[in-house]
Design an enzyme around this catalytic site. Structure first.
Site, PDB file in Angstrom:
ATOM      1  N   ARG A  53       0.807  -1.221   0.000  1.00  0.00           N
ATOM      2  CA  ARG A  53       0.000   0.000   0.000  1.00  0.00           C
ATOM      3  C   ARG A  53       0.841   1.272   0.000  1.00  0.00           C
ATOM      4  O   ARG A  53       0.641   2.171  -0.821  1.00  0.00           O
ATOM      5  CB  ARG A  53      -0.945   0.039   1.219  1.00  0.00           C
ATOM      6  CG  ARG A  53      -2.230  -0.693   1.049  1.00  0.00           C
ATOM      7  CD  ARG A  53      -2.633  -1.319   2.354  1.00  0.00           C
ATOM      8  NE  ARG A  53      -1.655  -2.359   2.653  1.00  0.00           N
ATOM      9  CZ  ARG A  53      -1.777  -3.605   2.205  1.00  0.00           C
ATOM     10  NH1 ARG A  53      -2.828  -3.961   1.562  1.00  0.00           N
ATOM     11  NH2 ARG A  53      -0.825  -4.506   2.432  1.00  0.00           N
ATOM     12  N   THR A  54       1.763   1.378   0.960  1.00  0.00           N
ATOM     13  CA  THR A  54       2.520   2.624   1.096  1.00  0.00           C
ATOM     14  C   THR A  54       3.372   2.866  -0.150  1.00  0.00           C
ATOM     15  O   THR A  54       3.357   3.959  -0.730  1.00  0.00           O
ATOM     16  CB  THR A  54       3.399   2.572   2.357  1.00  0.00           C
ATOM     17  OG1 THR A  54       2.590   2.153   3.452  1.00  0.00           O
ATOM     18  CG2 THR A  54       4.015   3.914   2.666  1.00  0.00           C
ATOM     19  N   LYS A  91      26.547  -3.860  -0.990  1.00  0.00           N
ATOM     20  CA  LYS A  91      28.015  -3.816  -0.866  1.00  0.00           C
ATOM     21  C   LYS A  91      28.407  -3.157   0.441  1.00  0.00           C
ATOM     22  O   LYS A  91      29.564  -2.802   0.649  1.00  0.00           O
ATOM     23  CB  LYS A  91      28.624  -3.025  -2.025  1.00  0.00           C
ATOM     24  CG  LYS A  91      28.307  -3.555  -3.400  1.00  0.00           C
ATOM     25  CD  LYS A  91      28.911  -2.603  -4.448  1.00  0.00           C
ATOM     26  CE  LYS A  91      28.280  -2.809  -5.805  1.00  0.00           C
ATOM     27  NZ  LYS A  91      28.562  -1.677  -6.689  1.00  0.00           N
ATOM     28  N   ARG A  93      11.114   3.724   3.774  1.00  0.00           N
ATOM     29  CA  ARG A  93      10.675   2.789   4.829  1.00  0.00           C
ATOM     30  C   ARG A  93      11.893   1.983   5.240  1.00  0.00           C
ATOM     31  O   ARG A  93      12.609   1.449   4.395  1.00  0.00           O
ATOM     32  CB  ARG A  93       9.581   1.851   4.324  1.00  0.00           C
ATOM     33  CG  ARG A  93       9.269   0.760   5.351  1.00  0.00           C
ATOM     34  CD  ARG A  93       8.081  -0.068   4.992  1.00  0.00           C
ATOM     35  NE  ARG A  93       6.852   0.695   5.171  1.00  0.00           N
ATOM     36  CZ  ARG A  93       5.637   0.134   5.076  1.00  0.00           C
ATOM     37  NH1 ARG A  93       5.517  -1.148   4.828  1.00  0.00           N
ATOM     38  NH2 ARG A  93       4.558   0.873   5.245  1.00  0.00           N
ATOM     39  N   HIS A 128       4.442   6.122  11.500  1.00  0.00           N
ATOM     40  CA  HIS A 128       3.973   5.885  10.118  1.00  0.00           C
ATOM     41  C   HIS A 128       3.058   7.065   9.770  1.00  0.00           C
ATOM     42  O   HIS A 128       1.835   6.937   9.692  1.00  0.00           O
ATOM     43  CB  HIS A 128       3.231   4.548  10.044  1.00  0.00           C
ATOM     44  CG  HIS A 128       3.029   4.011   8.654  1.00  0.00           C
ATOM     45  ND1 HIS A 128       3.227   4.762   7.508  1.00  0.00           N
ATOM     46  CD2 HIS A 128       2.638   2.786   8.226  1.00  0.00           C
ATOM     47  CE1 HIS A 128       2.973   4.010   6.453  1.00  0.00           C
ATOM     48  NE2 HIS A 128       2.610   2.811   6.851  1.00  0.00           N
TER      49      HIS A 128
END
Ligand code: CP
Length: 308
Positions: A59-60, A87, A109, A139
């Site tokens: 969703r986000t 890396k 996120r 959030h």
């Protein structure tokens, strides 16, 4: 952060705690304006945005992409699995790089709580940072779409009786929402297993049994059981969680006529909520997903507003 003529301007969006009530209301009203076709975005130049997702998301991630495309932004493709993070490059150096390449906005996120502090405090990163979720911290874009959904329904927050139900300890959605809903005047209850409740939440509301308040509630805000953040075994099965704490048909039948049911999703159907109730008339779960696009358009517009 500032407001001019009701238009919100933000440097970054990292935590609901840093927004004023006026900014919150400005963003959700602007989200509604985008949804209803009353708002148009007028870019001053070409803008670039990168979406950096180091935790899974449907969703986000995808609603930010749709919001960015609707605003006409250029998306910089970034896949954490094939980036130089593999890396050993740090998050800071990754964002420093994207900033140097010209990213006006980085939506991030990340599993680390407060990951964004180093980025916004460094003084070397020019990109606006939008927090798409930091571990079990905050959030903010989910919180704003939740608030937009409640505001669409009731037109205010004062004295609404709202229960936040379930995995409170691990939920960034719960933490963002309890702080801002209390500040906006809602009356909060918490339900769910005692082991997922902490005394730190006492300042926002009361921990109660769901059956003691279900017939008084305006909003039932269910939370996902976050199995991936649980260290050990929990003391209940999916079936016992559903019968003790979940939204069953019997509890749904106790709700007031005007009450609504929310869940940030993904939903564990049959656990937090009976499978068939996800699309029930009082459910706003699908509306929340749709609103995510429009409130994220408002957020992106707000962080671009004062950029040269
Ligand atoms: N509600 C929410 O944050 O969903 P995603 O994890 O799919 O982005």
């Amino acid at each position: 952060m500032s407001m001019l003529n009701g238009q919100v301007s933000l440097q970054n969006l990292v935590s609901m705690e840093l927004l004023t009530n006026e900014e919150v209301l400005g963003l959700i009203r602007r989200g509604s304006d985008f949804k209803n076709g009353r708002a148009t975005f007028k870019p001053k130049r070409q803008y670039f945005v990168a979406n950096l997702f180091f935790e899974s998301s449907t969703r986000t991630h995808k609603s930010f992409e749709v919001a960015e495309m609707r605003l006409g932004l250029n998306l910089i493709d970034f896949d954490a699995k094939t980036s130089s993070v593999n890396k050993g490059e740090t998050l800071y150096d990754t964002v420093l790089t994207l900033s140097a390449l010209g990213a006006d906005v980085c939506v991030i996120r990340h599993p680390d709580v407060d990951y964004y502090k180093q980025l916004v405090e460094s003084g070397h990163i020019n990109s606006a940072i939008i927090n798409g979720g930091d571990g079990s911290g905050q959030h903010p874009s989910q919180s704003l779409l939740d608030l937009m959904t409640i505001y669409e329904e009731f037109g205010h927050f004062e004295q609404l009786k709202i229960a936040i139900c379930g995995d409170l300890t691990h939920s960034r959605v719960a933490k963002s929402n309890m702080q801002i809903l209390k500040r906006l005047g809602a009356e909060l209850y918490f339900t769910g297993p005692a082991e997922w409740y902490s005394e730190e939440f006492d300042v926002y509301g009361r921990h109660v049994a769901i059956d003691d308040v279900i017939d008084e509630l305006d909003v039932v805000m269910l939370l996902r059981v976050q199995h991936e953040r649980h260290d050990g075994e929990t003391s209940f099965s999916k079936e016992s969680y559903n019968s003790q704490f979940g939204l069953t048909q019997a509890r749904y039948d106790c709700l007031k006529d005007q009450a609504i049911v929310m869940h940030p999703a993904p939903v564990n159907r049959g656990v937090e909520i009976d499978d068939h109730l996800v699309e029930a008339p009082k459910s706003r779960i699908v509306a929340q997903m749709a609103n995510g696009v429009f409130v994220r358009m408002a957020i992106i517009e707000a962080v671009l507003r004062d950029r040269a």
